[in-house]
Write a protein that holds these residues in place. Structure first.
Motif, PDB file in Angstrom:
ATOM      1  N   ILE A 617     -26.743  -0.949  21.451  1.00  0.00           N
ATOM      2  CA  ILE A 617     -25.481  -1.689  21.490  1.00  0.00           C
ATOM      3  C   ILE A 617     -25.538  -2.783  20.414  1.00  0.00           C
ATOM      4  O   ILE A 617     -26.559  -3.457  20.262  1.00  0.00           O
ATOM      5  N   ARG A 618     -24.457  -2.942  19.708  1.00  0.00           N
ATOM      6  CA  ARG A 618     -24.334  -3.961  18.652  1.00  0.00           C
ATOM      7  C   ARG A 618     -25.421  -3.793  17.590  1.00  0.00           C
ATOM      8  O   ARG A 618     -25.903  -4.763  17.004  1.00  0.00           O
ATOM      9  N   ASP A 619     -25.789  -2.519  17.320  1.00  0.00           N
ATOM     10  CA  ASP A 619     -26.777  -2.198  16.290  1.00  0.00           C
ATOM     11  C   ASP A 619     -28.115  -2.900  16.502  1.00  0.00           C
ATOM     12  O   ASP A 619     -28.858  -3.165  15.540  1.00  0.00           O
ATOM     13  N   LYS A 620     -28.417  -3.214  17.739  1.00  0.00           N
ATOM     14  CA  LYS A 620     -29.718  -3.795  18.048  1.00  0.00           C
ATOM     15  C   LYS A 620     -30.772  -2.684  18.076  1.00  0.00           C
ATOM     16  O   LYS A 620     -30.512  -1.589  18.574  1.00  0.00           O
ATOM     17  N   LYS A 621     -31.948  -3.004  17.555  1.00  0.00           N
ATOM     18  CA  LYS A 621     -33.012  -2.013  17.548  1.00  0.00           C
ATOM     19  C   LYS A 621     -33.601  -1.849  18.956  1.00  0.00           C
ATOM     20  O   LYS A 621     -33.845  -2.836  19.639  1.00  0.00           O
ATOM     21  N   ILE A 622     -33.817  -0.603  19.330  1.00  0.00           N
ATOM     22  CA  ILE A 622     -34.422  -0.320  20.624  1.00  0.00           C
ATOM     23  C   ILE A 622     -35.934  -0.420  20.477  1.00  0.00           C
ATOM     24  O   ILE A 622     -36.528   0.212  19.612  1.00  0.00           O
ATOM     25  N   LEU A 623     -36.544  -1.219  21.318  1.00  0.00           N
ATOM     26  CA  LEU A 623     -37.989  -1.414  21.258  1.00  0.00           C
ATOM     27  C   LEU A 623     -38.726  -0.112  21.510  1.00  0.00           C
ATOM     28  O   LEU A 623     -38.279   0.739  22.284  1.00  0.00           O
ATOM     29  N   ALA A 624     -39.879   0.030  20.878  1.00  0.00           N
ATOM     30  CA  ALA A 624     -40.687   1.238  21.072  1.00  0.00           C
ATOM     31  C   ALA A 624     -41.076   1.407  22.530  1.00  0.00           C
ATOM     32  O   ALA A 624     -41.177   2.528  23.038  1.00  0.00           O
ATOM     33  N   THR A 625     -41.281   0.287  23.236  1.00  0.00           N
ATOM     34  CA  THR A 625     -41.670   0.365  24.643  1.00  0.00           C
ATOM     35  C   THR A 625     -40.511   0.771  25.537  1.00  0.00           C
ATOM     36  O   THR A 625     -40.711   1.043  26.725  1.00  0.00           O
ATOM     37  N   GLU A 626     -39.278   0.804  24.999  1.00  0.00           N
ATOM     38  CA  GLU A 626     -38.116   1.232  25.764  1.00  0.00           C
ATOM     39  C   GLU A 626     -37.687   2.653  25.439  1.00  0.00           C
ATOM     40  O   GLU A 626     -36.748   3.166  26.026  1.00  0.00           O
ATOM     41  N   ARG A 627     -38.345   3.269  24.471  1.00  0.00           N
ATOM     42  CA  ARG A 627     -38.060   4.667  24.182  1.00  0.00           C
ATOM     43  C   ARG A 627     -38.789   5.565  25.172  1.00  0.00           C
ATOM     44  O   ARG A 627     -39.655   5.129  25.917  1.00  0.00           O
ATOM     45  N   TYR A 628     -38.453   6.852  25.140  1.00  0.00           N
ATOM     46  CA  TYR A 628     -39.100   7.831  26.001  1.00  0.00           C
ATOM     47  C   TYR A 628     -40.267   8.482  25.256  1.00  0.00           C
ATOM     48  O   TYR A 628     -40.228   8.672  24.037  1.00  0.00           O
ATOM     49  N   PHE A 629     -41.311   8.839  26.005  1.00  0.00           N
ATOM     50  CA  PHE A 629     -42.455   9.577  25.472  1.00  0.00           C
ATOM     51  C   PHE A 629     -42.773  10.693  26.444  1.00  0.00           C
ATOM     52  O   PHE A 629     -42.820  10.479  27.651  1.00  0.00           O
ATOM     53  N   LEU A 630     -42.994  11.908  25.928  1.00  0.00           N
ATOM     54  CA  LEU A 630     -43.268  13.067  26.783  1.00  0.00           C
ATOM     55  C   LEU A 630     -44.602  13.705  26.419  1.00  0.00           C
ATOM     56  O   LEU A 630     -45.196  13.424  25.380  1.00  0.00           O
TER      57      LEU A 630
END
Length: 755
Positions: A617-630
């Protein structure tokens, strides 16, 4: 000391004869008149002596009191003389050698106690009592030796010296007369088990006569569930070997013949109950194999249904009419009145507040009696896990024909625990964990939990608190605090130190559907990145703050939280980050699992599906710790963080903003004894992880990343063993759909032991 008493002697039998004087000699503690009364002698006048038969009766009665060691009586020229030697008083009673059973468990069961009168017959009975207590723990070789230490003043110390011995096991279990059911199948049916090396940690091979007698009932029910309604199991034959090391147990079976279902009819003696309306419960296919458990199930359904109509004590009696090979069933509903609830009495809760128990009950005083609500309330109180026992008793009022009292009697137990766990896995290496929990804090049903976990590269401290009924409303509230350090330099080239605090509230919409709201604030520091690390990771180095509000729905019908065999668990959640903090995003997640018993509860099919997406939202970068990992446990056959977007140059796992995954797994017994609890697995996992917010990074970043939404899939097999030492799992998976940049791990294992 000689006491002389001139009396008229008369036996309690109605004798009207007159006796001369009677002299009691040797008594020091017991009064002479008391001795005469115990001997069945009344004082009236002084004209005759006791004859021989009357003396014999008096002596017998005096021995029965247990007060005397020796008694004799004789007639002189003018008198009857009774000589007594009193039993000593027990000054101290001591039990020695008892390590397996505490004094507090033995002493209340004994006849004799300190300051009671010593009696050899009572000593023998107490020795038998102690032996029985040990036999209940399968120690039939126990030896109990009573020892007397004489003291001045006609007193003794009584010592029971116990040699406990080892557990007496079952050497062999035999079945005689069974032709349609194998010995192996019958051994699976019963609770008693033969001694074997793999049962070292189990109580199964220990001999217990109560368990053996219950096995007789289990075998009977097993045969009756397969059509053998006339089966007869004789009293088990139990033989102890000469060394008293083990028992041989033999069950003698007369199987009888197999029956099929005939007609089923229902007859009601209650005018307000129409038998036609109850036929919906009696669904049994005519001609199918007779199964007594189906009749019990039908009877219970009718009883529950009528119980909800207010007939608290309705009696449904099945009558069986056997022909050559069929059984016709008539279910007769005996007459019973309708009831209402008068009072609900809570008993035995010394620590837990009444309201903690009452709020688990939908029924209140004055309501119409409903059996299902009482049953549900009893189960909910048991599910609290605050009590050792929960007993609900329905009592009709003597002064009323239509009211009942409900007595809920509980026995408190310790609800606090300190658990330790150690383990090892190919993913985390060595694992150590300590957890303190209290599920009934201050007796108000509140839950508190404090845990510390250490692995090879991670450290985690957690504090959780839950108030299940906030302000006595059906609203669960609580908070969570967490301090977590993760070293992911091997997979993602960075470490993270996170401190978080969250508030939550939840409530039930239905019996199976709940809704939760929560807010979380988190401080996170990402560091230790190499200068050559991916730009998508280096730009996030430093301190970040996350502020998230969210909610979620959960639908759960699983039959067990730990080892489910049937039911559904579906959850849907949404998170909104950006109310303050250094990042802003919207997250949607869906998770589901279904368990289907394929064959009873032995073979279970598990189906799971999950999907999630996080959008900036609002071109904010998504933190690596908030991404998904499989990878890892999600899709076996791949390493943790084994697939998904990956830097082409460094090979680092970057995580993705969207994923989906699914699993189909069949668990089944592999032929080992049931109590070992070893199950085999066959499974197939698949999923995909993709999509990064490249527009928030430098031009050309996308070309430096391997990112595809192509499917990854694997199939494999494995074992799960819930061993006495802890849970052990191994699996071997083969990825048959993969990309060239994915990281594989075909073999996996883990061991976790709690104590």
């Amino acid at each position: 000391m000689i006491k002389r008493t001139i009396i008229l002697l008369s036996l309690l039998s109605t004798s009207a004869n007159c006796y001369a004087s009677v002299i009691v000699k040797g008594n020091k503690r017991v009064d002479a008149d008391t001795i005469l009364v115990h001997g069945g002698i009344n004082v009236a006048n002084r004209n005759a002596k006791l004859d021989e038969s009357q003396i014999d009766i008096a002596i017998k009665k005096l021995y029965e009191t247990g007060l005397f060691k020796k008694i004799s009586a004789s007639n002189s020229a003018n008198d009857t003389i009774i000589n007594v030697e009193e039993n000593p008083m027990i000054h101290t009673l001591v039990i020695e050698g008892n390590r397996r059973i505490k004094n507090e468990e033995i002493l209340p069961e004994l006849i004799l106690s300190e300051r009671s009168i010593y009696n050899i017959l009572k000593v023998q009975k107490d020795v038998e009592t102690i032996q029985r207590l040990y036999q209940k723990t399968s120690r039939y070789a126990v030896k109990v030796h009573p020892k007397i230490i004489e003291l001045p003043g006609n007193k003794v110390n009584l010592v029971y010296e116990i040699t406990e011995g080892g557990r007496t096991l079952i050497g062999n279990i035999h079945f005689v007369g069974n032709s349609v059911v194998s010995n192996g199948k019958l051994k699976d049916v019963i609770n008693s088990k033969e001694d074997a090396l793999f049962r070292f940690f189990s109580t199964g091979p220990s001999f217990d006569i109560d368990k053996v007698n219950y096995d007789k009932e289990l075998i009977t029910r097993f045969y009756q569930s397969r059509g053998y309604a006339d089966v007869e199991i004789k009293t088990p034959v139990v033989e102890l070997d000469s060394n008293q090391n083990c028992f041989d147990v033999t069950f003698i079976i007369n199987e009888g013949k197999q029956y099929k279902f005939g007609d089923i009819s229902i007859e009601s003696e209650i005018e307000a109950v129409n038998a036609e309306n109850l036929k919906k419960f009696a669904k049994v296919r005519k001609g199918s194999t007779f199964d007594n458990t189906e009749i019990e199930d039908i009877t219970q359904k009718i009883t529950d249904y009528l119980g909800d109509q207010g007939f608290a004590f309705v009696d449904v009696e099945p009558e069986m009419d056997k022909t050559e090979d069929t059984i016709n069933i008539k279910l007769i509903i005996r007459n019973a009145p309708k009831y209402y609830v008068n009072k609900i009495n809570i008993k035995g809760n010394l620590r837990t507040y009444d309201k903690v128990i009452r709020r688990e009950m939908k029924v209140t005083e004055g309501d119409a009696f409903k059996a299902s609500e009482i049953t549900a309330a009893e189960q909910k109180i048991k599910d609290l896990d605050f009590f050792e026992t929960v007993e609900v008793d329905i009592k009709p009022l003597e002064r009323s024909e239509d009211k009942v009292d409900i007595d809920v009697e509980v026995k408190e137990k310790s609800t606090g625990s300190m658990n330790f766990a150690v383990g090892i896995s190919d993913l985390q290496g060595a694992v150590a964990k300590i957890v303190y929990s209290e599920s009934n804090f201050t007796g108000r049903g509140q839950k508190i939990r404090l845990s510390a976990t250490k692995t090879k590269r991670d450290t985690d401290f957690e504090l959780n608190f839950t108030e299940p009924y906030f302000l006595d409303y059906d609203l669960s509230t609580g908070f969570d605090a967490d301090n977590l350090f993760k070293d992911k330099s091997k997979e993602r080239s960075f470490t993270s130190h996170t401190r978080s605090f969250s508030l939550r509230a939840g409530y039930d919409l239905t019996d199976h559907l709940s809704h939760a709201l929560y807010y979380k604030i988190r401080k996170e520091k990402i560091g230790d990145l190499d200068n050559n690390a991916s730009i998508l990771l280096r730009e996030q180095q430093g301190d970040n703050t996350l502020s998230v509000i969210g909610h979620g729905f959960n639908f759960n019908t699983l039959d067990s939280k730990v080892y489910p065999t049937k039911g559904l668990n579906i959850s849907l959640s949404q998170d909104l980050a950006g109310l303050g903090g250094s990042t802003a995003f919207m997250r949607h997640e869906f998770k589901s699992s279904a368990y289907v018993p394929v064959y009873k509860e032995d073979v279970v099919l598990q189906l799971t599906a999950s999907a999630g997406q996080v959008n900036s939202i609002r071109d904010k970068k998504i933190l690596a710790t908030e991404r998904y990992f499989l990878g890892g446990d999600t899709v076996r056959g791949f390493k943790d963080y084994g697939f998904g977007p990956r830097d082409k140059t460094t090979g680092e796992a970057l995580g993705g903003n969207a994923f989906y995954s699914a699993k189909a797994q069949l668990s089944f017994p592999i032929g080992l004894p049931k109590e070992l609890d070893v199950k085999g697995l066959v499974f197939s996992d698949f999923g995909s992880l993709y999509k990064l917010d490249y527009k928030n990074y430098a031009f050309g970043t996308r070309s430096s990343v391997n990112d595809t939404n192509r499917l990854r899939a694997s199939f494999g097999t494995g074992l799960i063993w819930n061993s006495p030492a802890g849970a052990i799992s191994v699996s071997l998976a083969n990825p048959f759909k993969k990309e060239h940049f994915d990281k594989e791990r075909k073999f996996r294992f883990s061991i976790l032991s709690e104590f």
